[in-house]
Design a protein around this motif. Structure first.
Motif, PDB file in Angstrom:
ATOM      1  N   GLN A  14     -12.238  -2.117   9.109  1.00  9.80           N
ATOM      2  CA  GLN A  14     -12.568  -3.426   9.303  1.00  9.80           C
ATOM      3  C   GLN A  14     -13.935  -3.489  10.246  1.00  9.80           C
ATOM      4  N   VAL A  15     -14.912  -4.274   9.897  1.00 11.27           N
ATOM      5  CA  VAL A  15     -15.979  -4.326  10.665  1.00 11.27           C
ATOM      6  C   VAL A  15     -15.924  -5.793  11.376  1.00 11.27           C
ATOM      7  N   GLN A  16     -16.303  -5.805  12.785  1.00  6.00           N
ATOM      8  CA  GLN A  16     -16.386  -6.983  13.494  1.00  6.00           C
ATOM      9  C   GLN A  16     -17.700  -7.435  13.776  1.00  6.00           C
ATOM     10  N   TYR A  17     -18.124  -8.686  13.727  1.00  6.61           N
ATOM     11  CA  TYR A  17     -19.202  -9.400  13.980  1.00  6.61           C
ATOM     12  C   TYR A  17     -19.255 -10.162  15.026  1.00  6.61           C
ATOM     13  N   GLU A  18     -20.623 -10.303  15.922  1.00  6.34           N
ATOM     14  CA  GLU A  18     -20.956 -11.281  16.991  1.00  6.34           C
ATOM     15  C   GLU A  18     -22.018 -11.938  16.825  1.00  6.34           C
ATOM     16  N   GLU A  19     -21.923 -13.161  16.498  1.00  6.64           N
ATOM     17  CA  GLU A  19     -23.063 -14.070  16.045  1.00  6.64           C
ATOM     18  C   GLU A  19     -23.431 -14.729  17.514  1.00  6.64           C
ATOM     19  N   SER A  20     -25.044 -14.914  17.627  1.00  6.51           N
ATOM     20  CA  SER A  20     -25.486 -15.450  18.957  1.00  6.51           C
ATOM     21  C   SER A  20     -26.581 -16.153  18.297  1.00  6.51           C
ATOM     22  N   GLY A  21     -27.362 -16.974  19.390  1.00  4.83           N
ATOM     23  CA  GLY A  21     -28.620 -17.551  19.088  1.00  4.83           C
ATOM     24  C   GLY A  21     -28.511 -19.082  18.689  1.00  4.83           C
ATOM     25  N   GLY A  22     -27.417 -19.306  18.618  1.00  5.85           N
ATOM     26  CA  GLY A  22     -27.489 -20.927  18.187  1.00  5.85           C
ATOM     27  C   GLY A  22     -27.532 -21.933  19.379  1.00  5.85           C
ATOM     28  N   GLY A  23     -27.922 -23.209  19.000  1.00  4.40           N
ATOM     29  CA  GLY A  23     -27.919 -24.336  20.255  1.00  4.40           C
ATOM     30  C   GLY A  23     -28.301 -25.452  19.550  1.00  4.40           C
ATOM     31  N   LEU A  24     -28.975 -26.246  20.210  1.00  5.28           N
ATOM     32  CA  LEU A  24     -29.407 -27.727  19.901  1.00  5.28           C
ATOM     33  C   LEU A  24     -30.918 -27.551  19.604  1.00  5.28           C
ATOM     34  N   VAL A  25     -31.147 -28.002  18.529  1.00  2.00           N
ATOM     35  CA  VAL A  25     -32.497 -27.950  17.949  1.00  2.00           C
ATOM     36  C   VAL A  25     -33.157 -29.252  17.560  1.00  2.00           C
ATOM     37  N   GLN A  26     -34.264 -29.706  17.746  1.00  2.00           N
ATOM     38  CA  GLN A  26     -34.723 -31.037  17.074  1.00  2.00           C
ATOM     39  C   GLN A  26     -35.183 -30.575  15.658  1.00  2.00           C
ATOM     40  N   PRO A  27     -34.906 -31.722  14.942  1.00  2.00           N
ATOM     41  CA  PRO A  27     -35.549 -31.733  13.584  1.00  2.00           C
ATOM     42  C   PRO A  27     -36.744 -31.175  13.426  1.00  2.00           C
ATOM     43  N   GLY A  28     -37.026 -30.460  12.531  1.00  2.00           N
ATOM     44  CA  GLY A  28     -38.483 -29.812  12.439  1.00  2.00           C
ATOM     45  C   GLY A  28     -38.594 -28.367  13.078  1.00  2.00           C
ATOM     46  N   GLY A  29     -37.722 -28.265  13.963  1.00  2.00           N
ATOM     47  CA  GLY A  29     -37.602 -26.985  14.857  1.00  2.00           C
ATOM     48  C   GLY A  29     -37.113 -25.857  14.227  1.00  2.00           C
ATOM     49  N   SER A  30     -37.195 -24.566  14.853  1.00  2.00           N
ATOM     50  CA  SER A  30     -36.930 -23.417  14.220  1.00  2.00           C
ATOM     51  C   SER A  30     -36.020 -22.740  15.297  1.00  2.00           C
ATOM     52  N   LEU A  31     -35.324 -21.471  14.759  1.00  2.00           N
ATOM     53  CA  LEU A  31     -34.536 -20.691  15.438  1.00  2.00           C
ATOM     54  C   LEU A  31     -34.174 -19.153  14.783  1.00  2.00           C
ATOM     55  N   ARG A  32     -33.644 -18.322  15.979  1.00  2.00           N
ATOM     56  CA  ARG A  32     -33.481 -17.242  15.130  1.00  2.00           C
ATOM     57  C   ARG A  32     -32.129 -16.820  15.582  1.00  2.00           C
ATOM     58  N   LEU A  33     -31.135 -16.422  14.799  1.00  2.00           N
ATOM     59  CA  LEU A  33     -29.893 -16.044  14.975  1.00  2.00           C
ATOM     60  C   LEU A  33     -29.656 -14.474  14.933  1.00  2.00           C
ATOM     61  N   SER A  34     -28.725 -14.191  15.622  1.00  2.00           N
ATOM     62  CA  SER A  34     -28.611 -12.743  15.828  1.00  2.00           C
ATOM     63  C   SER A  34     -26.847 -12.261  15.606  1.00  2.00           C
ATOM     64  N   CYS A  35     -26.860 -11.096  15.154  1.00  2.00           N
ATOM     65  CA  CYS A  35     -25.529 -10.966  14.603  1.00  2.00           C
ATOM     66  C   CYS A  35     -25.392  -9.417  14.980  1.00  2.00           C
ATOM     67  N   VAL A  36     -24.422  -9.072  15.880  1.00  2.00           N
ATOM     68  CA  VAL A  36     -24.356  -7.642  16.161  1.00  2.00           C
ATOM     69  C   VAL A  36     -22.913  -7.195  15.477  1.00  2.00           C
ATOM     70  N   ALA A  37     -23.023  -5.882  14.502  1.00  2.00           N
ATOM     71  CA  ALA A  37     -21.997  -5.637  13.859  1.00  2.00           C
ATOM     72  C   ALA A  37     -21.198  -4.247  14.462  1.00  2.00           C
ATOM     73  N   SER A  38     -20.074  -4.101  14.457  1.00  2.00           N
ATOM     74  CA  SER A  38     -19.489  -2.856  14.809  1.00  2.00           C
ATOM     75  C   SER A  38     -19.593  -1.776  13.692  1.00  2.00           C
ATOM     76  N   GLY A  39     -20.086  -2.286  12.740  1.00  2.00           N
ATOM     77  CA  GLY A  39     -20.342  -1.125  11.469  1.00  2.00           C
ATOM     78  C   GLY A  39     -21.589  -1.251  11.100  1.00  2.00           C
ATOM     79  N   SER A  40     -21.785  -1.020   9.715  1.00  2.00           N
ATOM     80  CA  SER A  40     -22.992  -0.871   9.126  1.00  2.00           C
ATOM     81  C   SER A  40     -23.471  -2.275   8.675  1.00  2.00           C
ATOM     82  N   VAL A  41     -24.705  -2.798   8.705  1.00  2.00           N
ATOM     83  CA  VAL A  41     -25.324  -3.852   8.279  1.00  2.00           C
ATOM     84  C   VAL A  41     -26.262  -3.612   6.904  1.00  2.00           C
ATOM     85  N   ASN A  42     -25.941  -2.541   6.440  1.00  2.00           N
ATOM     86  CA  ASN A  42     -26.542  -2.258   5.044  1.00  2.00           C
ATOM     87  C   ASN A  42     -26.747  -3.311   4.057  1.00  2.00           C
ATOM     88  N   ARG A  43     -25.620  -3.780   4.121  1.00  2.00           N
ATOM     89  CA  ARG A  43     -25.230  -5.205   3.234  1.00  2.00           C
ATOM     90  C   ARG A  43     -24.687  -6.035   3.841  1.00  2.00           C
TER      91      ARG A  43
END
Length: 111
Positions: free
Chosen positions: A1-30
């Motif tokens: 099994q692969v574990q995933y840890e997401e980050s980068g969320g938050g409060l954003v105003q309409p029209g804004g942008s953000l970048r989320l990240s996800c670190v996996a314990s295994g491959s992110v090939n797919r």
């Protein structure tokens, strides 16, 4: 099994942008990103195959970009022109969403 840890969320105003990240314990090939809003089923945001074929959900087409760094087992989701309807918990997982789900990262779009 692969574990995933997401980050980068938050409060954003309409029209804004953000970048989320996800670190996996295994491959992110797919790998893919999903989101779930309160009272709604989990929906696909974007996914990328081993040969770099990308699928975006209809609701984010033109506003989302998925990418990955195979060297660091990290996946990314960039979103622009965020709308209130993008408010949700965002998760990453394998291409078909078959691995255990992580905690996700909350994205709240609000003025």
């Amino acid at each position: 099994q692969v574990q995933y840890e997401e980050s980068g969320g938050g409060l954003v105003q309409p029209g804004g942008s953000l970048r989320l990240s996800c670190v996996a314990s295994g491959s992110v090939n797919r790998v893919g990103w999903w989101r779930q809003a309160p009272g709604s089923p989990r929906e696909l945001v974007a996914r990328i195959s081993a040969v770099d074929a990308i699928i975006y959900g209809d609701s984010v087409k033109g506003r989302a970009t998925i990418s990955r760094d195979k060297n660091t087992n990290t996946a990314y989701l960039e979103m622009t022109d965020l709308q209130i309807t993008d408010t949700a918990v965002y998760y990453c997982n394998d291409y078909f969403g078959l691995q255990p789900w992580g905690q996700g990262t909350q994205v709240t779009v609000s003025s």
